[in-house]
Design an enzyme around this catalytic site. Structure first.
Site, PDB file in Angstrom:
ATOM      1  CG  ASP A  28      48.379  40.306  29.391  1.00  0.00           C
ATOM      2  OD1 ASP A  28      47.358  40.705  28.783  1.00  0.00           O
ATOM      3  OD2 ASP A  28      48.341  39.430  30.259  1.00  0.00           O
ATOM      4  CB  ILE A  29      46.869  40.390  24.009  1.00  0.00           C
ATOM      5  CG1 ILE A  29      45.913  39.464  24.765  1.00  0.00           C
ATOM      6  CG2 ILE A  29      47.893  39.611  23.217  1.00  0.00           C
ATOM      7  CD1 ILE A  29      45.000  38.663  23.848  1.00  0.00           C
ATOM      8  CG  ASN A  85      45.999  34.850  38.796  1.00  0.00           C
ATOM      9  OD1 ASN A  85      46.147  35.392  39.879  1.00  0.00           O
ATOM     10  ND2 ASN A  85      45.891  35.539  37.671  1.00  0.00           N
ATOM     11  N   GLY A  91      41.275  33.114  39.178  1.00  0.00           N
ATOM     12  CA  GLY A  91      41.253  33.853  37.919  1.00  0.00           C
ATOM     13  C   GLY A  91      42.162  33.300  36.844  1.00  0.00           C
ATOM     14  CD  GLN A  92      45.912  28.415  35.937  1.00  0.00           C
ATOM     15  OE1 GLN A  92      45.652  27.898  37.020  1.00  0.00           O
ATOM     16  NE2 GLN A  92      46.838  27.951  35.131  1.00  0.00           N
ATOM     17  CG  HIS A  98      50.303  32.578  32.892  1.00  0.00           C
ATOM     18  ND1 HIS A  98      49.388  31.538  32.953  1.00  0.00           N
ATOM     19  CD2 HIS A  98      49.586  33.704  33.032  1.00  0.00           C
ATOM     20  CE1 HIS A  98      48.172  32.030  33.115  1.00  0.00           C
ATOM     21  NE2 HIS A  98      48.267  33.348  33.185  1.00  0.00           N
ATOM     22  CG  LEU A  99      55.884  35.300  37.555  1.00  0.00           C
ATOM     23  CD1 LEU A  99      55.209  34.752  38.801  1.00  0.00           C
ATOM     24  CD2 LEU A  99      57.387  35.152  37.687  1.00  0.00           C
ATOM     25  CG  HIS A 100      49.974  37.832  35.283  1.00  0.00           C
ATOM     26  ND1 HIS A 100      49.236  38.344  34.242  1.00  0.00           N
ATOM     27  CD2 HIS A 100      49.430  36.628  35.585  1.00  0.00           C
ATOM     28  CE1 HIS A 100      48.278  37.488  33.938  1.00  0.00           C
ATOM     29  NE2 HIS A 100      48.375  36.442  34.745  1.00  0.00           N
TER      30      HIS A 100
END
Length: 112
Positions: A28-29, A85, A91-92, A98-100
């Site tokens: 993640d950036i 999300n 909060g998407q 995508h899975l965090h």
């Protein structure tokens, strides 16, 4: 084409940590934990609400990939969080599921 499709296709650079036939994982950036990896399906699916039974295998692969990366990062035994999300209120911000994978620090509940 969405941001994550561009990353998947190499049009936007990312620090890739895993790639297979079904998914891609990259750092993640804007990390929220020492480990913060995003795991996306190669197939564009905008939200969880758009999943169909045929997506069962790819969604399972996202979770298997999260577990693999957690083991590789040494956080599997101490614990980690996986979050997906769905929609604006959750909060998407990128509409490609995508899975965090978050770990490397204590997590609190509720998350916010």
């Amino acid at each position: 084409m969405c941001l994550f499709c561009k990353i998947r296709d190499g049009q936007i650079p990312a620090k890739v940590v895993h790639r297979d036939e079904q998914c891609l994982a990259f750092e993640d950036i804007n990390p929220q934990a020492p480990t913060h990896v995003l795991i996306i399906p190669n197939k564009h699916i905008a939200t969880v609400s758009e999943l169909v039974p045929e997506d069962r295998e790819v969604v399972g692969q996202l979770f298997l990939t999260a577990a693999k990366i957690a083991r590789e990062r040494g956080i599997a035994d101490t614990g980690y969080r996986v979050v997906m999300n769905t929609g604006d209120n959750a909060g998407q911000t990128v509409f490609h599921i995508h899975l965090h994978l978050l770990g490397g620090r204590p997590m609190h509940w509720p998350p916010g």
